[in-house]
Design an enzyme around this catalytic site. Structure first.
Site, mmCIF file in Angstrom:
data_model
loop_
_atom_site.group_PDB
_atom_site.id
_atom_site.type_symbol
_atom_site.label_atom_id
_atom_site.label_comp_id
_atom_site.label_asym_id
_atom_site.label_seq_id
_atom_site.Cartn_x
_atom_site.Cartn_y
_atom_site.Cartn_z
ATOM 1 N N ASN A 1 0.864 -1.289 0.011
ATOM 2 C CA ASN A 1 0.071 0.025 -0.330
ATOM 3 C C ASN A 1 0.772 1.274 0.065
ATOM 4 O OD1 ASN A 1 -1.400 -2.097 1.952
ATOM 5 N ND2 ASN A 1 -2.818 -1.286 0.402
ATOM 6 N N ASN B 1 -6.970 -0.547 13.406
ATOM 7 C CA ASN B 1 -7.754 -1.390 12.573
ATOM 8 C C ASN B 1 -7.112 -2.774 12.429
ATOM 9 O OD1 ASN B 1 -10.087 -2.315 11.328
ATOM 10 N ND2 ASN B 1 -9.927 -1.293 9.573
ATOM 11 N N ASP C 1 2.578 -4.643 12.959
ATOM 12 C CA ASP C 1 1.516 -3.681 12.332
ATOM 13 C C ASP C 1 2.060 -2.526 12.283
ATOM 14 O OD1 ASP C 1 -0.585 -3.395 10.689
ATOM 15 O OD2 ASP C 1 -2.004 -3.312 12.340
#
Length: 441
Positions: free
Chosen positions: A96, A300, A327
């Site tokens: 991303n 999230n 993460d």
């Protein structure tokens, strides 16, 4: 250059020296000798510390490097420095970026920019163009160009036909599909876990059901692919058991609920080639931590209930959850210094994975923790095994499991960490990787 690691306790379930205290002599990137009171030549750098431990190099399976496109938040140099400080020798970066890693050109850029860094960077390529969930990328070309796995990263695959065809397409090349399970229509505009706390705080909730439905769906699709694959239906073994030996075909990343753990536990008991990881912050915080509306705690999947956190720890202990990830999601001040419902999701975590787990440990042994950072991620990703033995590659992490330290500054370009200023237990001394000692000052 030569290095001598003096009197370190080995933590490596694959090594015959596991649990022993010994010296390691490192020369030209290889473990030349293991023994007691080893002598060294002049010029050899000696590394020693109180209660020093050594293990194979740690692997972080989920990192947002933000480069190319968002270098004001993080770049490949800063993320690698932060990773080395956190004890990692290998990191897996998500697609991303801007542009998305959906073509060989962008993949090649990331690989070139990662050369000479203190950690090895492995690149996940997108499943769909621009990670938009519509048209397939050239996955076979990306695989041959060096992609370690395939995922749309922060964007869960919503279309079941895309996931089904991806599993079928990756099977011949023994490829790995990574998916973050979330039914986004159920979490639209959500800010935190749906429960009592979200009601009290007046924030729109994100139900655990959104994660659990997607896991159930993906497991059904995986079972469908295996049971109907003509290449393996006549094998003497079951399709699932045969594929498990090759490594998981489907990996769920950042699971967060008790029901998710149970679904994956059942799937593994049935022999499905599936694996999963948990983000370190999910093990530390529950949804009550958001009472102060600290946007550094907005993530999230969101922090779930106390019962969910306990189930995650239990899943780690019994082997249901294979790996722990940072993460690591850098966000600049402009993305976090906002009203809670306007702030971006994400926490940086590369430098605090080990300390956060050790400080908040709920029954996970040191050996189990190291396994979640070394052996299991390497198996899932099809990386070569690393073991503490003479003649083997010296990709090592050095640490003091009971040493307190204060996380006073970060090497990341972004500062969105709830651990800044906190004292944690479990200090990383440094790494030895590719013939270099990266000391954590």
């Amino acid at each position: 250059m030569q290095f001598l690691i003096r009197s370190a306790r080995f933590v490596d379930s694959t090594s015959s020296f596991d649990g022993q205290i010994a010296d390691l002599l490192i020369e030209n990137g290889l473990i030349r000798k293991i023994g007691q009171n080893l002598s060294v030549d002049e010029g050899t750098r000696v590394i020693e510390a109180n209660n020093l431990h050594v293990s194979p190099g740690w692997v972080d399976m989920r990192v947002s490097a933000q480069d190319p496109g968002y270098e004001h938040k993080e770049d490949l140099t800063s993320v690698c420095r932060a990773a080395a400080a956190g004890g990692f020798t290998d990191i897996v970066v998500l697609p991303n970026t801007q542009p998305v890693v959906d073509a060989k050109g962008t993949l090649g850029y990331v690989r070139r920019m990662s050369e000479g860094q203190p950690v090895s960077v492995h690149v996940v390529a997108a499943i769909t163009k621009k990670a938009a969930g519509e048209d397939f990328t050239e996955m076979l070309d990306l695989h041959h160009a060096g992609a370690i796995a395939f995922s749309d990263g922060h964007h869960p695959l919503q279309n079941p036909d895309l996931l089904l065809k991806t599993l079928q397409y990756l099977h011949p090349i023994n490829g790995l599909l990574i998916n973050r399970p979330e039914e986004t229509l159920l979490t639209r505009f959500g800010q935190m876990h749906e429960g009592v706390q979200s009601t009290l705080l007046g924030l729109k909730g994100m139900p655990a059901l959104a994660e659990e439905l997607m896991i159930e769906r993906d497991l059904r699709l995986l079972d469908y692919v295996l049971s109907g694959n003509p290449q393996i239906e006549n094998d003497t073994e079951t399709p699932a058991s045969r594929l498990s030996k090759r490594g998981p075909a489907l990996h769920f990343t950042t699971i967060s609920s008790a029901r998710s753990v149970e679904l994956i536990r059942q799937a593994k008991a049935q022999g499905l080639p599936v694996s999963c990881d948990v983000a370190v912050h999910q093990l530390v915080f529950d949804d009550s931590a958001l009472a102060g509306f600290d946007t550094n705690l907005k993530v999230n999947p969101p922090f779930r209930s106390v019962e969910d956190v306990a189930a995650l720890w239990a899943g780690l202990a019994d082997g249901t959850i294979d790996a722990i990830v940072s993460d690591h999601t850098p966000q600049d001040a402009e993305s976090k210094n906002l009203e809670f419902d306007q702030a971006e999701f994400g926490i940086i975590g590369l430098e605090t994975v080990f300390g956060a787990v050790r400080t908040n440990n709920q029954g996970l042994s040191l050996a189990q923790l190291i396994d979640k950072l070394t052996t299991q991620p390497r198996h899932i990703l099809r990386l070569p095994a690393v073991t503490l033995a003479e003649g083997q590659s010296a990709s090592l992490t050095l640490f003091q499991p009971d040493e307190p330290w204060t996380f006073s500054r970060t090497l990341s370009k972004s500062k969105n960490s709830p651990f800044l200023g906190q004292t944690l237990t479990g200090r990383v001394v440094g790494t030895i990787h590719q013939g270099q000692f990266n000391h954590n000052a």
